[in-house]
Scaffold this active site. Sequence first.
Site, short mmCIF file in Angstrom:
data_model
loop_
_atom_site.label_atom_id
_atom_site.label_comp_id
_atom_site.label_asym_id
_atom_site.label_seq_id
_atom_site.Cartn_x
_atom_site.Cartn_y
_atom_site.Cartn_z
N GLY A 1 0.97 -1.29 -0.12
CA GLY A 1 -0.14 -0.03 0.01
C GLY A 1 0.85 1.29 -0.06
O GLY A 1 0.34 2.25 0.66
N ASP B 1 2.28 -1.75 -4.41
CA ASP B 1 0.97 -1.49 -4.30
C ASP B 1 0.30 -2.03 -5.57
O ASP B 1 0.93 -2.97 -6.39
CB ASP B 1 0.74 0.12 -4.42
CG ASP B 1 -0.62 0.53 -3.82
OD1 ASP B 1 -0.45 1.26 -2.91
OD2 ASP B 1 -1.53 0.24 -4.37
N TYR C 1 -15.45 -0.44 8.00
CA TYR C 1 -14.17 -0.23 8.02
C TYR C 1 -13.73 -0.26 9.62
O TYR C 1 -12.78 -1.15 10.02
CB TYR C 1 -13.94 1.16 7.64
CG TYR C 1 -12.46 1.68 7.96
CD1 TYR C 1 -11.28 1.22 7.60
CD2 TYR C 1 -12.19 2.99 8.70
CE1 TYR C 1 -9.98 1.64 7.81
CE2 TYR C 1 -10.95 3.47 9.12
CZ TYR C 1 -9.94 2.77 8.55
OH TYR C 1 -8.80 3.30 8.83
N ILE D 1 -5.17 11.79 9.75
CA ILE D 1 -3.71 12.05 9.30
C ILE D 1 -3.76 13.12 8.16
O ILE D 1 -4.58 12.81 7.26
CB ILE D 1 -2.88 10.74 8.75
CG1 ILE D 1 -3.10 9.71 9.79
CG2 ILE D 1 -1.65 11.22 8.45
CD1 ILE D 1 -2.38 9.64 11.20
C1 AKB Z 1 -10.80 7.79 7.93
O1 AKB Z 1 -11.18 8.71 7.90
O2 AKB Z 1 -11.40 6.71 7.64
C2 AKB Z 1 -9.39 7.38 8.53
C3 AKB Z 1 -9.40 7.07 9.79
C4 AKB Z 1 -9.73 7.73 10.81
O3 AKB Z 1 -8.98 5.84 9.79
N1 AKB Z 1 -8.76 8.62 8.18
#
Ligand code: AKB
Length: 318
Positions: free
Chosen positions: A9, A35, A143, A173
């Site tokens: 990645g 990647d 996620y 980030i």
């Molecule tokens: C997202 O917004 O999905 C990422 C995270 C906070 O893991 N930047």
Amino acid sequence: MSETILILGASGQIGGELTEKLRNIYGSNHVIASDIRNGNDALMNSGPFEIIDATDKDGILAVVKKYKVTQIYLLAAMLSATGEQFPQKAWDLNMSSLLAVLDIAKEKHVHQVYWPSSIAAFGPTTPKNNTPQKTIMEPSTVYGISKISGEFWCNYYHEKFGVDVRSLRYPGIITWKSKPGGGTTDYAVDIFFKAIKEGAYECFLGENTRLPMMYMEDAVNATIKLMQADAKDIKVRTSYNLSAIDFTPKELATQIQQFLPNFKITYKPDFRQQIADSWPQTIDDSEARKDWNWSHKFDLSSMANDIIKNLQAQKINS
Ligand code: AKB
């Protein structure tokens, strides 16, 4: 010990800057970027690059053997906002890649693995302020589910098979070197590009949405510091809370106006508002600070100053 590192990645937001820093430390030929697609010129021209699908264990293993890789940093992932559009794909990518890499470490082809978790592993029932290392974790995004599951897979491989896998729960980030890629915290990157280019930004989160954030340089330093720490100092084998700054879109806009007084922000929250509302506002990372001596460098003002200075220089030179 000298290391040969494989980054999976590497064309992504964190992967690119992590590769650059690791190449400076370990030497270009000791850091193999990879990647599923080519990266930018800086990445492709500064050392070895391989096309790898991070879910393909055999493909990863072939490159590990080719270069005698000793450590893998797995940065390939689908983030929170895109994950809600493609839940099955997000789950498949995020979990299969982690299990492939953990298996490669279990089989002793490499001796150390880095894998990022995220504040997304927390959920709406988590205490929002100064969120502790150990607390209620009931994520509401695919996620986030992949991150909390991944954390426990890491812990399992460490406990059962002695795999030296290390992890950080990244906040949002922020960087000026690349554009954001499918996250909920992306507004805090996007806003700088639009501020410089157009003098205005329409924010997809409401003005008072406070989230934990961090400048890229701090995130990259934390990652490398964690990986270089003595194994006996790593007490958390799920994932460490990590924190630097926190702000709302309104506070960030006010900060940008210190440097660009004519900058204007408007707000039009979309589906990402609900994701942001489910996450902590501030994080307690005292265990990371205590166990391996983590500390951050950038506050909101020094970060904004650095980003605006660099984007303005880039604009003049382009
Ligand atoms: C997202 O917004 O999905 C990422 C995270 C906070 O893991 N930047």
